[in-house]
Motif scaffolding. Structure first.
Motif, PDB file in Angstrom:
ATOM      1  N   ALA A   1       0.809  -1.216   0.000  1.00 38.89           N
ATOM      2  CA  ALA A   1       0.000   0.000   0.000  1.00 38.89           C
ATOM      3  C   ALA A   1       0.842   1.266   0.000  1.00 38.89           C
ATOM      4  N   THR A   2       2.068   1.173   0.498  1.00 37.18           N
ATOM      5  CA  THR A   2       2.878   2.388   0.653  1.00 37.18           C
ATOM      6  C   THR A   2       4.318   2.266   0.167  1.00 37.18           C
ATOM      7  N   ASP A   3       4.822   1.057  -0.025  1.00 41.02           N
ATOM      8  CA  ASP A   3       6.244   0.866  -0.295  1.00 41.02           C
ATOM      9  C   ASP A   3       6.511   0.306  -1.688  1.00 41.02           C
ATOM     10  N   GLN A   4       7.722   0.557  -2.155  1.00 47.25           N
ATOM     11  CA  GLN A   4       8.237  -0.110  -3.341  1.00 47.25           C
ATOM     12  C   GLN A   4       9.374  -1.020  -2.897  1.00 47.25           C
ATOM     13  N   LEU A   5       9.438  -2.201  -3.483  1.00 51.64           N
ATOM     14  CA  LEU A   5      10.523  -3.114  -3.125  1.00 51.64           C
ATOM     15  C   LEU A   5      11.836  -2.586  -3.690  1.00 51.64           C
TER      16      LEU A   5
END
Length: 224
Positions: free
Chosen positions: A120-124
């Motif tokens: 929902a909020t992060d990029q790997l």
């Protein structure tokens, strides 16, 4: 309540990524969950009772039929239908997630660097990773919310109210509280959460009974 106390008290509830975003944005304060089993034709000796007049809370979050007064689930001596949650219950959100470690120059895991990421909020941060067992993986997948461990919880909710309602009784206020805008197709959102095999029983057109759960988000340390 601090985080440790919240984790000890909290029970899980699943949300998809869009709904997690809506909670984080402060737009979603309500959710609907299917009543299972559906309270139809199981009145105590009243086979045709479909509970069309709704239910009333008999106390302690136990619900009975307004139409015939019966408990919804007939057991020995009669019983009432218990809601899955009660006001004041603390819930932790299970959401789509991943857990990764930083690597040193030799592609070895750096102890203590593991952290959780959330769709929902992060990029790997990378295309491949090595898990805690030292196994290499390519094309990192997000892990489904159902498998999120409790220790990964970052969103805590307090139940403020719960009531039974027919699905199609949702009004504009309910649509907004669900995190949508007036005019958005709530029926499509609902059906996207129901397995294809269950559409005839729990899909929008089936108009099942649902639990309407109101909640408010707690801050990370439990402050309201």
């Amino acid at each position: 309540m601090n985080r440790e106390e919240l984790l000890k008290a909290a029970r899980p509830i699943l949300f998809n990524t869009d709904m997690v975003k809506a909670i984080l944005d402060g737009k979603k304060t309500e959710t609907r969950r299917t009543m299972k089993p559906q309270p139809w034709n199981i009145g105590q000796g009243k086979d045709e009772c479909r509970h069309e007049k709704g239910f009333f809370d008999t106390g302690k979050n136990e619900w009975a039929c307004r139409q015939c007064g019966c408990g919804i689930i007939p057991m020995k001596g009669g019983s009432y239908f218990h809601a899955p949650y009660q006001p004041e219950d603390i819930l932790y959100v299970r959401e789509t997630w991943q857990h990764l470690y930083e690597l040193d120059g030799n592609e070895e895991i750096i102890d203590g660097t593991g952290r959780y990421y959330y769709a929902a909020t992060d990029q790997l941060p990378c295309n491949g990773y090595i898990d805690s067992r030292g196994v290499s993986h390519e094309n990192i997948p997000w892990k489904p919310s159902i498998h999120m461990p409790k220790e990964a919880a970052r969103i805590f909710l307090k139940v403020t109210n719960i009531r039974p309602e027919r699905l199609q009784d949702i009004d504009d206020n309910g649509v907004v509280a669900e995190g949508l805008q007036i005019g958005d197709p709530f029926d499509e959102l609902w059906n996207s959460t129901v397995k294809k095999a269950d559409q005839d029983r729990y899909g929008w057109d089936a108009n099942p009974w649902v639990w309407v759960i109101n909640f408010k988000r707690l801050e990370s340390e439990g402050k309201q």
